[in-house]
Design an enzyme around this catalytic site. Structure first.
Site, PDB file in Angstrom:
ATOM      1  N   VAL A 140      22.873   2.473  19.504  1.00 17.15           N
ATOM      2  CA  VAL A 140      23.687   1.675  20.425  1.00 17.15           C
ATOM      3  C   VAL A 140      22.793   0.846  21.324  1.00 17.15           C
ATOM      4  O   VAL A 140      21.768   1.333  21.823  1.00 17.15           O
ATOM      5  CB  VAL A 140      24.576   2.594  21.289  1.00 17.15           C
ATOM      6  CG1 VAL A 140      25.302   1.811  22.367  1.00 17.15           C
ATOM      7  CG2 VAL A 140      25.568   3.349  20.409  1.00 17.15           C
ATOM      8  N   CYS A 141      23.193  -0.419  21.550  1.00 18.22           N
ATOM      9  CA  CYS A 141      22.525  -1.266  22.538  1.00 18.22           C
ATOM     10  C   CYS A 141      23.597  -2.068  23.265  1.00 18.22           C
ATOM     11  O   CYS A 141      24.786  -1.783  23.143  1.00 18.22           O
ATOM     12  CB  CYS A 141      21.487  -2.177  21.886  1.00 18.22           C
ATOM     13  SG  CYS A 141      22.184  -3.434  20.783  1.00 18.22           S
ATOM     14  N   ALA A 142      23.188  -3.065  24.021  1.00 21.84           N
ATOM     15  CA  ALA A 142      24.150  -3.805  24.838  1.00 21.84           C
ATOM     16  C   ALA A 142      25.072  -4.679  23.993  1.00 21.84           C
ATOM     17  O   ALA A 142      26.295  -4.681  24.185  1.00 21.84           O
ATOM     18  CB  ALA A 142      23.430  -4.660  25.872  1.00 21.84           C
ATOM     19  N   GLU A 165      24.283  -5.508  20.242  1.00 19.07           N
ATOM     20  CA  GLU A 165      24.224  -5.189  18.817  1.00 19.07           C
ATOM     21  C   GLU A 165      22.845  -5.427  18.217  1.00 19.07           C
ATOM     22  O   GLU A 165      22.351  -4.632  17.425  1.00 19.07           O
ATOM     23  CB  GLU A 165      25.263  -5.983  18.007  1.00 19.07           C
ATOM     24  CG  GLU A 165      25.255  -5.706  16.526  1.00 19.07           C
ATOM     25  CD  GLU A 165      26.250  -6.588  15.772  1.00 19.07           C
ATOM     26  OE1 GLU A 165      25.788  -7.406  14.962  1.00 19.07           O
ATOM     27  OE2 GLU A 165      27.461  -6.443  15.995  1.00 19.07           O
ATOM     28  N   MET A 182      27.739  -2.186  23.472  1.00 22.21           N
ATOM     29  CA  MET A 182      28.530  -1.668  24.578  1.00 22.21           C
ATOM     30  C   MET A 182      29.606  -2.648  25.035  1.00 22.21           C
ATOM     31  O   MET A 182      30.609  -2.238  25.626  1.00 22.21           O
ATOM     32  CB  MET A 182      27.624  -1.288  25.738  1.00 22.21           C
ATOM     33  CG  MET A 182      26.747  -0.077  25.461  1.00 22.21           C
ATOM     34  SD  MET A 182      27.679   1.454  25.133  1.00 22.21           S
ATOM     35  CE  MET A 182      28.256   1.864  26.792  1.00 22.21           C
TER      36      MET A 182
END
Length: 382
Positions: free
Chosen positions: A76-78, A80, A105
């Site tokens: 997971v990141c901010a 993609e 996110m």
């Protein structure tokens, strides 16, 4: 098999379904530590490991001992991009079940997961929409081809599609109060559907658009079976906060009462003025209600509030026995708890309030940025 073929995307809907079903989930969050500390994916069986992206750029092998090889891993990141890179690096190291959260996110913040609460006595049904990444809870009552939506978030297309799939037309959109932690979709939903938009008048003194007054004398019926929605004035979170009693079984409490906490009174800058209202609502007005009512709040603060069937709800009488915020007998201690022991205020909450009044018209991207972050409407330490 190529490395690229081993990496696949997982949608926010797929991940939400796993968490609502209480399936075990391992998440590798590659955002920086402060962002993860402030807001992350939670669940009763979620295991989260935070390794910032910059630590993985040159040497992913250095952290492999922390990432289980025998489990599915969701990166997971901010937004993609970083998670795709890390997922590919893990796949290249022999990880066979690696996925990345599609949209990051930002997508997680916007997903709504519908859960059926119950069939209603005289026909029709009540549904809860869980905005799992933000902690928001919206509701829809459907009866005889009509629907009412309560505390809608701004992703109005979800409600429109759901109503249409159940053969219903949205006739009412209701906000229990002027929201401060997220942008309401109520007015937009009403305009798009040709429905009535309801808002408590004491919260609407500064709004710049027409609305129906949600107050004690209002009568809102859904469908020919006349599912009644009875407004119940319950100030404290805001001066106009109005709960809804549905079918003499359910208490839609807005942001006054949650499953494990109570509402905060400070988001309009009037905490000292509204503390007594909050206490009166919780310790007197609600206590006079039938204790068998099932409380359905407009937010949840922690993943532990998700029940075994995914619902966020509790019997009112049980909350009086177990909710810490309903068991502070000393008024001075209560005042201190709800004015001095609060979590940080929601991101951009003043701008969100102005948007919900109709005074600001941010772009979609601005709305997303304004809402980024966790639910902060509750006194979590109460």
């Amino acid at each position: 098999m190529t490395t690229q073929a081993q990496v696949h995307g997982m949608s926010a809907a797929q991940l939400a379904a796993k968490i609502v079903r209480h399936e075990p989930v391992f998440i590798l969050d590659v955002r920086n530590e402060n962002d993860v500390r402030d807001w992350s994916i939670e669940g009763n069986r979620v295991e989260l490991l935070n390794i910032p992206y910059f630590e993985l750029l040159d040497n992913v092998e250095a952290v492999l001992k922390q990432v289980p090889l025998d489990r599915a891993v969701i990166v997971v990141c901010a937004k993609e991009g970083s998670s795709i890179f890390v997922a590919e690096q893990l796949a290249a190291q022999g990880y066979r079940d690696v996925s990345y959260l599609i949209g990051g996110m930002k997508a997680w913040s916007e997903h709504l997961e519908p859960v059926k609460i119950a069939d209603l006595k005289d026909g029709g049904a009540l549904y809860q929409f869980i905005r799992i990444g933000k902690g928001c809870l919206s509701y829809m009552i459907i009866s005889d081809g009509e629907a009412a939506v309560i505390d809608a978030v701004r992703m109005t297309d979800v409600f429109e599609r759901f109503a249409a799939a159940h053969g219903a037309v949205i006739t009412h959109a209701i906000d229990t109060h002027l929201h401060a932690d997220h942008i309401s979709g109520g007015r937009q939903l009403a305009e798009q559907a040709g429905a009535l938009y309801w808002l408590p008048p004491k919260d609407a003194e500064e709004v710049v658009f027409p609305y129906e007054k949600l107050e004690g004398m209002s009568e809102i019926a859904v469908g020919r079976s006349q599912i009644r929605i009875e407004p119940f004035y319950s100030p404290g979170h805001t001066i106009g906060s109005t709960s809804l009693v549905v079918d003499n079984q359910y208490l839609l409490s807005g942001d006054i009462l949650f499953v494990q906490s109570i509402g905060r009174p400070d988001l309009a800058g009037k905490a000292d003025d509204w503390v007594s209202d909050l206490r009166t609502t919780l310790y007197e007005r609600y206590k006079r209600l039938p204790q068998h009512l099932i409380v359905l709040p407009a937010h949840f603060g922690k993943a532990a509030e998700l029940g075994e069937d995914g619902k966020v709800c509790a019997r009112l009488g049980d909350l009086y026995a177990a909710n810490p915020g309903l068991n502070i007998p000393d008024e001075a201690e209560f005042r201190m708890t709800v004015t001095e022991q609060l979590p940080p205020q929601p991101n951009s909450y003043q701008e969100i309030r102005q948007t919900n009044m109709g005074k600001l018209t941010p772009t979609l991207e601005q709305q997303r940025d304004m809402e980024i972050g966790p639910n902060r409407c509750a006194v979590h330490d109460a």
